[in-house]
Scaffold this active site. Structure first.
Site, PDB file in Angstrom:
ATOM      1  N   HIS A  41     -41.547  50.473  39.838  1.00 28.94           N
ATOM      2  CA  HIS A  41     -40.429  51.093  39.123  1.00 28.94           C
ATOM      3  C   HIS A  41     -40.811  51.297  37.658  1.00 28.94           C
ATOM      4  O   HIS A  41     -40.613  50.405  36.828  1.00 28.94           O
ATOM      5  CB  HIS A  41     -39.188  50.203  39.211  1.00 28.94           C
ATOM      6  CG  HIS A  41     -38.732  49.924  40.608  1.00 28.94           C
ATOM      7  ND1 HIS A  41     -39.386  49.043  41.445  1.00 28.94           N
ATOM      8  CD2 HIS A  41     -37.685  50.417  41.317  1.00 28.94           C
ATOM      9  CE1 HIS A  41     -38.758  48.999  42.608  1.00 28.94           C
ATOM     10  NE2 HIS A  41     -37.725  49.817  42.560  1.00 28.94           N
ATOM     11  N   HIS A 272     -37.207  56.180  38.768  1.00 28.20           N
ATOM     12  CA  HIS A 272     -36.667  54.836  39.023  1.00 28.20           C
ATOM     13  C   HIS A 272     -37.604  53.983  39.866  1.00 28.20           C
ATOM     14  O   HIS A 272     -37.997  52.899  39.450  1.00 28.20           O
ATOM     15  CB  HIS A 272     -35.303  54.914  39.708  1.00 28.20           C
ATOM     16  CG  HIS A 272     -34.795  53.562  40.128  1.00 28.20           C
ATOM     17  ND1 HIS A 272     -34.114  52.731  39.278  1.00 28.20           N
ATOM     18  CD2 HIS A 272     -34.917  52.874  41.298  1.00 28.20           C
ATOM     19  CE1 HIS A 272     -33.828  51.598  39.903  1.00 28.20           C
ATOM     20  NE2 HIS A 272     -34.304  51.664  41.137  1.00 28.20           N
ATOM     21  N   GLU A 422     -17.310  31.473  43.873  1.00 29.92           N
ATOM     22  CA  GLU A 422     -18.369  30.757  44.597  1.00 29.92           C
ATOM     23  C   GLU A 422     -19.757  31.308  44.300  1.00 29.92           C
ATOM     24  O   GLU A 422     -20.718  30.547  44.147  1.00 29.92           O
ATOM     25  CB  GLU A 422     -18.119  30.814  46.114  1.00 29.92           C
ATOM     26  CG  GLU A 422     -16.887  30.083  46.585  1.00 29.92           C
ATOM     27  CD  GLU A 422     -15.653  30.967  46.647  1.00 29.92           C
ATOM     28  OE1 GLU A 422     -14.643  30.553  47.231  1.00 29.92           O
ATOM     29  OE2 GLU A 422     -15.723  32.104  46.105  1.00 29.92           O
ATOM     30  N   HIS A 484     -11.439  29.898  58.333  1.00 29.42           N
ATOM     31  CA  HIS A 484     -11.956  28.800  57.526  1.00 29.42           C
ATOM     32  C   HIS A 484     -12.867  27.858  58.311  1.00 29.42           C
ATOM     33  O   HIS A 484     -13.402  26.915  57.739  1.00 29.42           O
ATOM     34  CB  HIS A 484     -10.790  27.991  56.937  1.00 29.42           C
ATOM     35  CG  HIS A 484     -10.114  28.677  55.791  1.00 29.42           C
ATOM     36  ND1 HIS A 484      -9.695  29.987  55.845  1.00 29.42           N
ATOM     37  CD2 HIS A 484      -9.791  28.231  54.541  1.00 29.42           C
ATOM     38  CE1 HIS A 484      -9.138  30.312  54.695  1.00 29.42           C
ATOM     39  NE2 HIS A 484      -9.193  29.276  53.883  1.00 29.42           N
TER      40      HIS A 484
END
Length: 674
Positions: A41, A272, A422, A484
């Site tokens: 890149h 890129h 999280e 859960h």
């Protein structure tokens, strides 16, 4: 803040080279290396060369000859695909192990110039980046670590900045929202993000997919923001100077041209992620006024860069003198790794005391509660310990009587309220560990490892001691239901290299697993803990850590085994119950507890054979059976989950899904009959 003049970086001696020449050295080395590899890149390094040159020659506090200096500024290339920017800088400034030959072997086998920067693989790389946004979130942890270290030892020991180069992709990733929100909330004023605002992504212009006002977005999270021309070195320098005076984290949006200098491709997605091509490289050389052959940097330019790499030497030496005067040798060593041999001895003693307490008390305890009781004893003896939870402190059992929250007003605490973030929690814990001086553990429900898995994977890849306390680990959590209740999670982490998954059967094993997690400096750990109570199965509280071998015979038979029952966690009690029933029928069943497959797999073959035996095997675990075949052997039986769970009391769920001692007994009868 104590002002220590010696810690201020000196201006680079660039009298023999202009800024433009120094920046062009980065551009040319980057396009040459990508062209030679036929892979990479070039666009971002060419576009951000001016910004990087200003940062490394005027601001970044570092000494290339001493890359492990604890009080160095941290430089994080969150846009890791632009790795040649970092490799060029490491070579130019004189980091050990980075010679021109290393750039010439960019992206080749066994080279230290990998496609994306890798911590531990290349000296000077602070963290592994490539998955976009991870570096930004790691940097939040590093910036937090700096403030925590200063709170413990003073600003004359810890007074450094964390700089990040991030791209449009980093800021599109969801983790960026969690990270910038957390940094703003904690007031991490020594975190400075340099945004490569080139408006180009792989697919084309970024307006194909995003129209956010990034400055307003960061401002909403409590950041200082500004926008500059990324190709105007004085504007960039002025913006960094301002950022260093604010009491907030800072975003500097640097408007750049991707592939700057490539005459027909600059400003387009073509630069890129692909080589420019020989013709474009030649034309770029002409446009940049660079008449030198590939991988050749003129002496006066290289000398100016090497001067930049050495300008922090006086600051390093002054810091070393202060540290030697203020800190003991042990304290200095713990700025790098807080858990040394003395700490390990204290940890072992604390674990032994915890085990003795559990045996004396007896009774049922959820392993999340056992974990909390172990932490009560561990936290006072672990230097640099820092805990936390993603808004589940009470449920996870991570809060102890030693709890002191970290806030923007007081960084001397030992507990981070990560909020419902999280992913950022896991990534920032990586940053805390990478920074040095801290031993992080953080918690949520096991099912929500789905939200932080990319960062857990990087913990493993970077060989960082990060401990993930994951509770509510099965259908045993009950009424919250299948959303859960983790089913496939244990198998997925057992498939991941270099991570230890611990699923303790009772309080004694839980204490042992904590000790093991803390004494493995190059391996992260997952502690898979129950919501429901489990009986105390181990009555031994001696110094031996039986969990250290990954699996062991918990209940042996007299004579020859008819069957061996393998189990982990809450299901070990069911295995013991089944074995006792079978004994009444004259069927000799041994029970093997397997708290950590990874450690068991590392044992010698003779030990594994002795534990597993030659009798038919049954495994029971309240999770999917993927992976158990390696331990069950031909004809073995697995009792566990084959679907998602359901919402009901835990006892009803175990009956519904057939994860019972009765099922084990029935399987044993069949195997014996066979």
């Amino acid at each position: 803040m104590n002002e220590v003049l010696a810690t201020k970086p000196r201006e680079a001696d660039t009298q023999t080279a202009t800024h433009q020449e120094m920046a062009n050295a980065i551009r040319v080395l980057s396009m040459d290396a990508v062209q030679a590899a036929n892979s990479g890149h070039p666009g971002m390094p060419m576009g951000m060369a001016d910004v990087a040159t200003v940062l490394f020659t005027r601001f970044l506090k570092f000494d290339a000859a001493n890359p492990d200096w604890p009080d160095r500024d941290r430089f994080i290339l969150s846009a890791g695909h632009g790795s040649m920017l970092q490799y060029a800088l490491l070579y130019l400034t004189g980091y050990p192990g980075m010679e021109i030959e290393n750039l010439m072997s960019f992206r080749q086998l066994d080279s230290n110039t990998a496609g994306h920067p890798e911590f531990g693989h290349t000296i000077g790389v602070e963290t592994t980046t490539g998955p976009l946004g991870q570096g930004l979130a790691n940097a939040v942890g590093m910036a937090l670590a700096e403030r925590m270290m200063a709170a413990r030892h003073g600003d004359d020991i810890a007074d450094h900045y964390t700089y990040v180069i991030a791209g449009d992709g980093c800021l599109m990733e969801g983790i960026s929202h969690e990270a910038i929100s957390l940094a703003g909330h904690l007031g991490l004023s020594k975190l400075i993000v340099l945004f490569d605002d080139n408006a180009i992504s792989i697919d084309g212009a970024t307006d194909l997919a995003v129209s956010d006002d990034q400055l307003k977005r960061f401002e909403a999270s409590g950041w200082e923001t500004t926008r500059v021309d990324g190709h105007d070195p004085e504007a960039v320098a002025a913006a960094i100077e301002r950022a260093k005076t604010t009491q907030k984290p800072s975003l500097i949006a640097c408007k750049t041209i991707i592939g700057f200098g490539a005459p027909t491709k600059q400003g387009t997605a073509a630069t890129h992620g692909a080589p420019l091509g020989e013709e474009e490289v030649a034309r770029a050389r002409e446009a940049l006024g660079w008449t030198h052959p590939p991988f050749e940097v003129p002496d006066h330019i290289l000398a100016a860069w090497r001067a930049a790499g050495a300008r922090g030497r006086a600051a390093f030496e002054a810091w070393t003198a202060r540290a030697n005067e203020k800190l003991t040798p042990t304290e200095r060593a713990r700025l790098h790794d807080p858990i040394d041999e003395a700490a390990l001895a204290d940890i072992a003693a604390a674990v032994r005391e915890a085990k003795e307490g559990f045996v004396a008390e007896g009774g049922k305890l959820a392993t999340r509660v056992s974990s909390q009781k172990v932490l009560e004893r561990l936290i006072p003896v672990i230097p640099g310990v820092v805990g936390g939870s993603a808004d589940l402190t009470g449920s996870n059992g991570t809060k102890t009587s030693h709890y002191k929250p970290i806030t923007r007003e007081d960084y001397s605490g030992n507990y981070v309220h990560w909020g419902v973030r999280e992913h950022a929690m896991a990534a920032a814990m990586n940053g805390l560990a990478l920074h040095g001086g801290f031993a992080p553990h953080g918690a949520t429900f096991l099912v929500f490892t789905d939200y932080c898995r990319p960062s857990i994977r990087l913990s493993a890849l970077m060989e960082q001691r990060v401990i993930y306390v994951m509770t509510h680990d099965s259908i045993g959590l009950g009424e919250d239901g299948p959303t859960h209740q983790p089913v496939e999670h244990l198998a997925s982490f057992r498939a991941m290299p270099n991570i230890n998954v611990y699923r303790p059967a009772d309080a004694v094993e839980c204490a042992e697993c904590w000790e093991l997690a803390l004494r493995t400096p190059k391996t992260p750990s997952i502690l898979s803990l129950t919501r429901q109570g489990v009986p105390l199965l181990r009555q031994d509280a001696n110094a031996e850590n039986r969990s250290a071998r990954g699996a062991y015979v918990l209940r042996e038979v007299e004579g020859t085994r008819d069957v061996t029952i393998l189990a982990t966690g809450s299901e070990v009690a069911l295995a013991v119950e089944a074995a006792e029933t079978l004994a009444g029928e004259g069927i000799q069943a041994a029970v093997v507890s397997m708290p950590c497959w990874e450690l068991f797999e590392a044992q010698d073959e003779s030990y594994r054979k002795a534990v597993l035996g030659t009798a038919p095997r049954i495994a029971i675990e309240a999770a999917c059976g993927f992976g158990w075949e390696r331990w069950l052997g031909e004809g073995g039986r697995f009792i566990g989950m084959t679907s998602f769970g359901a919402s009901a009391p835990a006892a009803d769920l175990y009956e519904k899904f057939g994860i019972t001692s009765k099922a084990v007994v029935a399987a044993a009868r069949e195997l014996r009959g066979a």
